[in-house]
Design a protein around this motif. Sequence first.
Motif, PDB file in Angstrom:
ATOM      1  N   GLY A  19       0.787  -1.219   0.000  1.00  0.00           N
ATOM      2  CA  GLY A  19       0.000   0.000   0.000  1.00  0.00           C
ATOM      3  C   GLY A  19       0.818   1.268   0.000  1.00  0.00           C
ATOM      4  O   GLY A  19       0.276   2.357   0.207  1.00  0.00           O
ATOM      5  N   SER A  20       2.126   1.149  -0.245  1.00  0.00           N
ATOM      6  CA  SER A  20       3.010   2.316  -0.195  1.00  0.00           C
ATOM      7  C   SER A  20       3.705   2.510  -1.536  1.00  0.00           C
ATOM      8  O   SER A  20       3.909   1.560  -2.297  1.00  0.00           O
ATOM      9  CB  SER A  20       4.074   2.145   0.893  1.00  0.00           C
ATOM     10  N   THR A  21       4.075   3.745  -1.809  1.00  0.00           N
ATOM     11  CA  THR A  21       4.922   4.002  -2.965  1.00  0.00           C
ATOM     12  C   THR A  21       6.342   3.565  -2.638  1.00  0.00           C
ATOM     13  O   THR A  21       6.695   3.378  -1.469  1.00  0.00           O
ATOM     14  CB  THR A  21       4.923   5.493  -3.322  1.00  0.00           C
ATOM     15  N   VAL A  22       7.157   3.413  -3.667  1.00  0.00           N
ATOM     16  CA  VAL A  22       8.567   3.093  -3.445  1.00  0.00           C
ATOM     17  C   VAL A  22       9.222   4.177  -2.605  1.00  0.00           C
ATOM     18  O   VAL A  22      10.022   3.903  -1.704  1.00  0.00           O
ATOM     19  CB  VAL A  22       9.308   2.920  -4.790  1.00  0.00           C
ATOM     20  N   GLU A  23       8.868   5.430  -2.880  1.00  0.00           N
ATOM     21  CA  GLU A  23       9.422   6.555  -2.123  1.00  0.00           C
ATOM     22  C   GLU A  23       9.080   6.448  -0.645  1.00  0.00           C
ATOM     23  O   GLU A  23       9.946   6.572   0.234  1.00  0.00           O
ATOM     24  CB  GLU A  23       8.884   7.869  -2.698  1.00  0.00           C
ATOM     25  N   ASP A  24       7.813   6.187  -0.335  1.00  0.00           N
ATOM     26  CA  ASP A  24       7.388   6.109   1.072  1.00  0.00           C
ATOM     27  C   ASP A  24       8.022   4.919   1.772  1.00  0.00           C
ATOM     28  O   ASP A  24       8.454   5.014   2.929  1.00  0.00           O
ATOM     29  CB  ASP A  24       5.857   6.009   1.162  1.00  0.00           C
ATOM     30  N   TRP A  25       8.061   3.781   1.075  1.00  0.00           N
ATOM     31  CA  TRP A  25       8.583   2.571   1.712  1.00  0.00           C
ATOM     32  C   TRP A  25      10.079   2.692   1.982  1.00  0.00           C
ATOM     33  O   TRP A  25      10.553   2.345   3.070  1.00  0.00           O
ATOM     34  CB  TRP A  25       8.305   1.344   0.850  1.00  0.00           C
ATOM     35  N   THR A  26      10.825   3.190   1.010  1.00  0.00           N
ATOM     36  CA  THR A  26      12.267   3.314   1.229  1.00  0.00           C
ATOM     37  C   THR A  26      12.579   4.409   2.241  1.00  0.00           C
ATOM     38  O   THR A  26      13.592   4.331   2.953  1.00  0.00           O
ATOM     39  CB  THR A  26      13.013   3.592  -0.086  1.00  0.00           C
ATOM     40  N   ARG A  27      11.738   5.437   2.326  1.00  0.00           N
ATOM     41  CA  ARG A  27      11.934   6.448   3.368  1.00  0.00           C
ATOM     42  C   ARG A  27      11.763   5.812   4.741  1.00  0.00           C
ATOM     43  O   ARG A  27      12.536   6.085   5.662  1.00  0.00           O
ATOM     44  CB  ARG A  27      10.946   7.604   3.203  1.00  0.00           C
ATOM     45  N   ALA A  28      10.746   4.962   4.880  1.00  0.00           N
ATOM     46  CA  ALA A  28      10.534   4.264   6.146  1.00  0.00           C
ATOM     47  C   ALA A  28      11.700   3.320   6.453  1.00  0.00           C
ATOM     48  O   ALA A  28      12.139   3.204   7.600  1.00  0.00           O
ATOM     49  CB  ALA A  28       9.215   3.486   6.112  1.00  0.00           C
ATOM     50  N   LEU A  29      12.203   2.663   5.429  1.00  0.00           N
ATOM     51  CA  LEU A  29      13.333   1.748   5.616  1.00  0.00           C
ATOM     52  C   LEU A  29      14.570   2.500   6.079  1.00  0.00           C
ATOM     53  O   LEU A  29      15.379   1.965   6.848  1.00  0.00           O
ATOM     54  CB  LEU A  29      13.626   1.021   4.299  1.00  0.00           C
ATOM     55  N   ALA A  30      14.696   3.752   5.653  1.00  0.00           N
ATOM     56  CA  ALA A  30      15.874   4.550   6.014  1.00  0.00           C
ATOM     57  C   ALA A  30      15.845   5.041   7.457  1.00  0.00           C
ATOM     58  O   ALA A  30      16.879   5.472   7.983  1.00  0.00           O
ATOM     59  CB  ALA A  30      15.995   5.753   5.073  1.00  0.00           C
ATOM     60  N   GLN A  31      14.688   4.955   8.099  1.00  0.00           N
ATOM     61  CA  GLN A  31      14.578   5.431   9.481  1.00  0.00           C
ATOM     62  C   GLN A  31      15.109   4.389  10.468  1.00  0.00           C
ATOM     63  O   GLN A  31      15.136   3.197  10.169  1.00  0.00           O
ATOM     64  CB  GLN A  31      13.113   5.742   9.821  1.00  0.00           C
ATOM     65  N   SER A  32      15.504   4.844  11.634  1.00  0.00           N
ATOM     66  CA  SER A  32      16.024   3.946  12.665  1.00  0.00           C
ATOM     67  C   SER A  32      14.877   3.384  13.497  1.00  0.00           C
ATOM     68  O   SER A  32      14.786   3.600  14.711  1.00  0.00           O
ATOM     69  CB  SER A  32      17.023   4.691  13.558  1.00  0.00           C
ATOM     70  N   THR A  33      13.986   2.650  12.808  1.00  0.00           N
ATOM     71  CA  THR A  33      12.855   2.029  13.489  1.00  0.00           C
ATOM     72  C   THR A  33      12.925   0.511  13.432  1.00  0.00           C
ATOM     73  O   THR A  33      12.419  -0.169  14.305  1.00  0.00           O
ATOM     74  CB  THR A  33      11.521   2.476  12.860  1.00  0.00           C
ATOM     75  N   GLY A  34      13.567  -0.018  12.382  1.00  0.00           N
ATOM     76  CA  GLY A  34      13.686  -1.470  12.252  1.00  0.00           C
ATOM     77  C   GLY A  34      12.463  -2.141  11.669  1.00  0.00           C
ATOM     78  O   GLY A  34      12.454  -3.352  11.474  1.00  0.00           O
ATOM     79  N   SER A  35      11.421  -1.374  11.382  1.00  0.00           N
ATOM     80  CA  SER A  35      10.208  -1.951  10.806  1.00  0.00           C
ATOM     81  C   SER A  35       9.643  -0.975   9.787  1.00  0.00           C
ATOM     82  O   SER A  35       8.978  -0.002  10.177  1.00  0.00           O
ATOM     83  CB  SER A  35       9.173  -2.236  11.907  1.00  0.00           C
ATOM     84  N   PRO A  36       9.939  -1.140   8.493  1.00  0.00           N
ATOM     85  CA  PRO A  36      10.617  -2.297   7.909  1.00  0.00           C
ATOM     86  C   PRO A  36      12.123  -2.275   8.174  1.00  0.00           C
ATOM     87  O   PRO A  36      12.700  -1.220   8.437  1.00  0.00           O
ATOM     88  CB  PRO A  36      10.323  -2.150   6.411  1.00  0.00           C
ATOM     89  N   GLY A  37      12.707  -3.463   8.070  1.00  0.00           N
ATOM     90  CA  GLY A  37      14.135  -3.621   8.254  1.00  0.00           C
ATOM     91  C   GLY A  37      14.710  -4.521   7.174  1.00  0.00           C
ATOM     92  O   GLY A  37      14.128  -4.685   6.098  1.00  0.00           O
ATOM     93  N   GLY A  38      15.842  -5.127   7.487  1.00  0.00           N
ATOM     94  CA  GLY A  38      16.520  -5.958   6.499  1.00  0.00           C
ATOM     95  C   GLY A  38      15.709  -7.145   6.038  1.00  0.00           C
ATOM     96  O   GLY A  38      15.778  -7.537   4.867  1.00  0.00           O
TER      97      GLY A  38
END
Length: 227
Positions: A19-38
Amino acid sequence: MLLGKIGVMDTSDEVNTQGSTVEDWTRALAQSTGSPGGGAGTGLMLAIAASLTSMVAGYTEAEDHERGELDSIRARARSLRNDALELADQDASASRAFGAAFRLEPGPEREAAISRASVDAAKASAVLGKRAMDAINDLAWLAANGNPALVADVVVAFGALRATVAGARTNVSFDLASLTSGGSTMEQIREEHPVLWAMVGDLNDAIERIDALTAEIDHHAAPTDAV
C-alpha cells in the motif's frame, strides 16, 4: 530483520509494501525504526526477482513443446511477486515483536518473550528463503532458454534472488543464535530447532548454485569484460 539489544522503536506511520509508494517505503526503511528492516527488504528483493522473471518469460518465445513450461513459469512468478510483498510485511511485524521483547524489563518474562520472538522471526525468514530457493529453477530455465536479448535482466534477477537467499540465511542464523540470550547453548538450539538449523545450510547451498548459474551466462550479459 533488525536484531540486537537496541530493539525496534515504535512508529505511528507504519508502511506496508503493498500500500506504499517506493518513495514512502524506502523512506521508512531509512529510518532507525527497524520496521521495515533488512528482513522486509529481503522480501522486497524476492518480489523484484519474481517481477523480472515474469517480464523475461513474457518476452520469450518458446517452441510448442515448451510453451506450457514457459506459461507456468510466468504464472508462478506473478504469484510469487504478490506473496513476496505479503511476506515482507509479515517480517516487519516479526521485527516489531522482536523489538518489543527486548524492551521488556530484565527477567524470566523478557527471556521467554525474546525466545518466542526469535523463533518466530527465524520462521518468517525461513519461509522467505524457501520461496526464493523454489524460484531458482524457473530463473535457471530462462537463463538457458529465455530471450537472449534480456540476459542482463536475468542476471539482475539472479542478483535479487541471491540477496533474498543471503538475507534469509543470515536472519535465520542470527535469530537462532539470539536464543543464547535465554541461556540455551548452540548445541541445544540445534537439537530443539533442527529444521530451522538445517535451513541455514540449504540456503548456503542455494547461494552457491545461484553464483554458478550467474557465472554461466555472465559473459553474455557483460561482454565488455572479455575485451
